[in-house]
Scaffold this motif. Structure first.
Motif, PDB file in Angstrom:
ATOM      1  N   LYS A  59     -52.170  33.624  55.093  1.00  0.00           N
ATOM      2  CA  LYS A  59     -51.256  33.549  56.037  1.00  0.00           C
ATOM      3  C   LYS A  59     -50.021  34.221  55.812  1.00  0.00           C
ATOM      4  CE  LYS A  59     -52.960  29.054  57.810  1.00  0.00           C
ATOM      5  NZ  LYS A  59     -52.386  27.378  58.025  1.00  0.00           N
ATOM      6  N   GLU A  60     -49.606  34.978  57.034  1.00  0.00           N
ATOM      7  CA  GLU A  60     -48.375  35.989  56.964  1.00  0.00           C
ATOM      8  C   GLU A  60     -47.166  34.857  56.785  1.00  0.00           C
ATOM      9  OE1 GLU A  60     -45.837  38.863  59.487  1.00  0.00           O
ATOM     10  OE2 GLU A  60     -47.826  38.432  60.240  1.00  0.00           O
ATOM     11  N   LYS A  61     -46.252  35.204  55.652  1.00  0.00           N
ATOM     12  CA  LYS A  61     -45.070  34.204  55.273  1.00  0.00           C
ATOM     13  C   LYS A  61     -44.208  34.177  56.795  1.00  0.00           C
ATOM     14  CE  LYS A  61     -41.334  33.729  52.188  1.00  0.00           C
ATOM     15  NZ  LYS A  61     -41.987  32.632  51.687  1.00  0.00           N
ATOM     16  N   VAL A  62     -43.811  32.873  56.974  1.00  0.00           N
ATOM     17  CA  VAL A  62     -42.889  32.697  58.226  1.00  0.00           C
ATOM     18  C   VAL A  62     -41.564  32.377  57.744  1.00  0.00           C
ATOM     19  CG1 VAL A  62     -42.415  31.331  60.020  1.00  0.00           C
ATOM     20  CG2 VAL A  62     -44.688  31.478  59.558  1.00  0.00           C
ATOM     21  N   LEU A  63     -40.697  33.457  57.949  1.00  0.00           N
ATOM     22  CA  LEU A  63     -39.292  33.438  57.560  1.00  0.00           C
ATOM     23  C   LEU A  63     -38.458  32.871  58.401  1.00  0.00           C
ATOM     24  CD1 LEU A  63     -38.843  37.299  56.889  1.00  0.00           C
ATOM     25  CD2 LEU A  63     -39.470  35.602  55.489  1.00  0.00           C
ATOM     26  N   PRO A  64     -37.306  32.087  57.849  1.00  0.00           N
ATOM     27  CA  PRO A  64     -36.368  31.331  58.609  1.00  0.00           C
ATOM     28  C   PRO A  64     -35.702  31.918  59.658  1.00  0.00           C
ATOM     29  CG  PRO A  64     -35.978  30.995  56.172  1.00  0.00           C
ATOM     30  CD  PRO A  64     -36.796  32.090  56.438  1.00  0.00           C
ATOM     31  N   GLU A  65     -35.442  31.330  60.693  1.00  0.00           N
ATOM     32  CA  GLU A  65     -34.452  31.892  61.901  1.00  0.00           C
ATOM     33  C   GLU A  65     -33.164  32.597  61.627  1.00  0.00           C
ATOM     34  OE1 GLU A  65     -32.604  30.670  66.168  1.00  0.00           O
ATOM     35  OE2 GLU A  65     -33.564  29.245  64.988  1.00  0.00           O
ATOM     36  N   ILE A  66     -33.042  33.595  61.828  1.00  0.00           N
ATOM     37  CA  ILE A  66     -31.585  34.109  61.264  1.00  0.00           C
ATOM     38  C   ILE A  66     -30.503  33.624  62.238  1.00  0.00           C
ATOM     39  CG2 ILE A  66     -30.203  36.456  61.577  1.00  0.00           C
ATOM     40  CD1 ILE A  66     -32.736  37.778  60.663  1.00  0.00           C
ATOM     41  N   ASP A  67     -29.793  32.801  61.720  1.00  0.00           N
ATOM     42  CA  ASP A  67     -28.628  32.086  62.381  1.00  0.00           C
ATOM     43  C   ASP A  67     -27.513  31.825  61.646  1.00  0.00           C
ATOM     44  OD1 ASP A  67     -26.962  30.337  64.098  1.00  0.00           O
ATOM     45  OD2 ASP A  67     -28.789  28.669  64.060  1.00  0.00           O
ATOM     46  N   GLY A  68     -26.540  32.291  61.944  1.00  0.00           N
ATOM     47  CA  GLY A  68     -25.233  32.257  60.984  1.00  0.00           C
ATOM     48  C   GLY A  68     -24.364  31.146  61.111  1.00  0.00           C
ATOM     49  N   ASP A  69     -24.753  30.137  62.207  1.00  0.00           N
ATOM     50  CA  ASP A  69     -24.058  28.655  62.206  1.00  0.00           C
ATOM     51  C   ASP A  69     -24.806  27.903  61.471  1.00  0.00           C
ATOM     52  OD1 ASP A  69     -22.938  26.498  63.121  1.00  0.00           O
ATOM     53  OD2 ASP A  69     -23.755  26.465  65.083  1.00  0.00           O
ATOM     54  N   PHE A  70     -24.634  27.973  59.998  1.00  0.00           N
ATOM     55  CA  PHE A  70     -25.360  27.267  58.884  1.00  0.00           C
ATOM     56  C   PHE A  70     -25.036  25.732  58.919  1.00  0.00           C
ATOM     57  CE2 PHE A  70     -26.533  26.509  54.181  1.00  0.00           C
ATOM     58  CZ  PHE A  70     -27.921  26.798  54.302  1.00  0.00           C
ATOM     59  N   TYR A  71     -23.948  25.516  59.444  1.00  0.00           N
ATOM     60  CA  TYR A  71     -23.504  24.044  59.420  1.00  0.00           C
ATOM     61  C   TYR A  71     -23.638  23.344  61.048  1.00  0.00           C
ATOM     62  CZ  TYR A  71     -21.780  23.515  54.610  1.00  0.00           C
ATOM     63  OH  TYR A  71     -21.722  23.328  53.419  1.00  0.00           O
TER      64      TYR A  71
END
Length: 452
Positions: A59-71
């Motif tokens: 399976k292709e690796k699913v990367l986390p969503e790019i989101d600068g609002d980490f908290y």
């Protein structure tokens, strides 16, 4: 050893089951006996990696969503406010992002966006009445962040229109002046500018403007120059702050673009905020009627009230620009491959990314609380100044690291970060330099004024 042998057998078995045509096609490109010989000398770990790579069910690796609002600092927004935030984000992504690099490069303003801004109905964000949305100060900050996340020039254009220019009239104008100008400015039917800085007076504006005003029959005569005035080349109304020659107090005026004695020249050769059309304004015996003197702008304290209100927005812009730089850099490092792997998988790159995110998260939580204080009515000059100092300093570090992880490609406009690096320099300086804002905070915490 038996495990290695088993994996080698599996690889040979895979090759054996290829049809003749496929083997012929492969052998024309690859020396198969040599390949088998090399495979037989691979280590256990290398064979395992090869088998994993050849697995058809992998399976292709699913990367986390790019989101600068980490908290997730936006989690307290109401559904209505969140909807406005996402509407502005979609506008910036769809309407602004595709064209900003070209306009930035050519030092031009995309006037076609003004009509589209009107449709958002967000101008005069925090004002009550006159067609304005009357949203919390927190939302004003969040919208500034969303704009600067894509382009700081557009955020600056909006900040001058909605904040400095409309804010001067809203806070210092008479009711008649508010009724005349604010509804039209809220709809972008009239564009505003704000003239405080001068060719020889920037940080020292409180100590003595060289632009003067003189009371005469029926109005006032203005003389002097203003520099770095955003929107000035196409603004319909410009707020001009001038020193009264009779009592040395600072007063505010609404100057219309076709007023005799008013002239503006575009400032060229900028390395930052190139979309913003900054002007050098010259006032030569410029007569302003009493009707256009801001009724409640009679000292620099009145000017400072406008600046305090908008300085928080500049801190939010620094957060937005930093977030845009970080998210662009993260996306790039996940796609850019070196040595057969995405560079985001390397330890040193991850170190830079985490450092960026750490600063960004600290900035976000700081300005979030800053705007809460503004909504609670307890914001002071030193609170806004501290946020401006800290956020713009950290912004500089974030854009520097963003460019660094991109290597040479970081200086290309097509990757956006180059524009963020340049624009950060302007945000670092305007609305009070680091030094001046530091002295404001220093005076508050020590009880001693270090101003000259």
């Amino acid at each position: 050893m038996s495990s290695t042998f088993s994996k080698l057998k599996n690889i040979i078995e895979l090759l054996r089951h290829l049809d003749i045509e496929k083997i012929s096609e492969i052998s024309s490109k690859v020396d198969l006996p040599k390949l088998v010989n090399n495979v037989s000398h691979l280590s256990e770990k290398q064979l395992g990696a090869m088998m994993k790579m050849m697995d058809p069910n992998k399976k292709e690796k699913v990367l986390p969503e790019i989101d600068g609002d980490f908290y997730d600092v936006n989690h307290t927004l109401s559904p209505e406010h969140r909807e406005i935030q996402l509407k502005v984000r979609a506008f910036m992504e769809k309407e602004v992002k595709p064209l900003v690099n070209d306009y930035w490069l050519h030092d031009e303003f995309p006037f076609q966006l003004i009509e589209k801004f009107r449709e958002l109905n967000i101008c005069g964000v925090t004002y009550d009445g006159y067609g304005c949305p009357n949203l919390p100060f927190l939302m004003e900050g969040i919208l500034a962040m969303e704009m600067a996340r894509v382009d700081a020039s557009i955020a600056t254009f909006f900040g001058v229109q909605s904040g400095l220019s409309m804010g001067s009239i809203y806070m210092c104008g008479s009711e008649a002046q508010k009724e005349k100008w604010l509804p039209a400015m809220q709809k972008f039917e009239k564009i505003g500018a704000f003239g405080l800085t001068e060719p020889e007076v920037g940080s020292g504006a409180a100590g003595g403007l060289t632009t003067t005003c003189k009371k005469v029959e029926g109005g006032w005569i203005l003389n002097g120059q203003k520099k770095w005035i955003g929107n000035a080349t196409f603004a319909d109304v410009i707020i001009i702050w001038a020193r009264d020659v009779d009592n040395d107090e600072v007063k505010g005026f609404i100057v219309e673009k076709d007023n005799p004695g008013f002239a503006v020249e575009k400032i060229k050769g900028k390395m930052a905020l190139r979309i913003v059309q900054n002007g050098l304004i010259t006032l030569s015996d410029c007569f302003i009627t009493d009707e256009n003197k801001l009724e409640n702008a009679n000292s620099f304290k009145d000017t400072a009230k406008v600046l305090q209100m908008t300085r928080a927005g500049v801190a939010w812009m620094a957060v937005g620009l930093s977030r845009g730089a970080y998210e662009n850099a993260l996306e790039y490092t996940r796609e850019r491959k070196q040595f057969g792997k995405p560079i985001a998988s390397f330890q040193m790159i991850q170190g830079h990314l985490v450092e960026m995110l750490s600063n960004l998260t600290a900035m976000q939580t700081m300005v979030f609380r800053l705007s809460e204080m503004q909504d609670e009515g307890i914001l002071k000059d030193e609170h806004a100044s501290l946020a401006k100092v800290f956020c713009t300093m950290r912004m500089r570090d974030i854009v520097s690291r963003s460019r660094e992880v991109m290597g040479g490609n970081g200086i290309l406009l097509e990757h956006n970060v180059a524009r963020f690096v340049a624009d950060a320099e302007a945000i670092y300086s305007y609305e009070g330099t680091k030094e001046i804002n530091s002295l404001i905070v220093g005076r508050a915490i020590t009880g001693f004024s270090a101003f000259v």
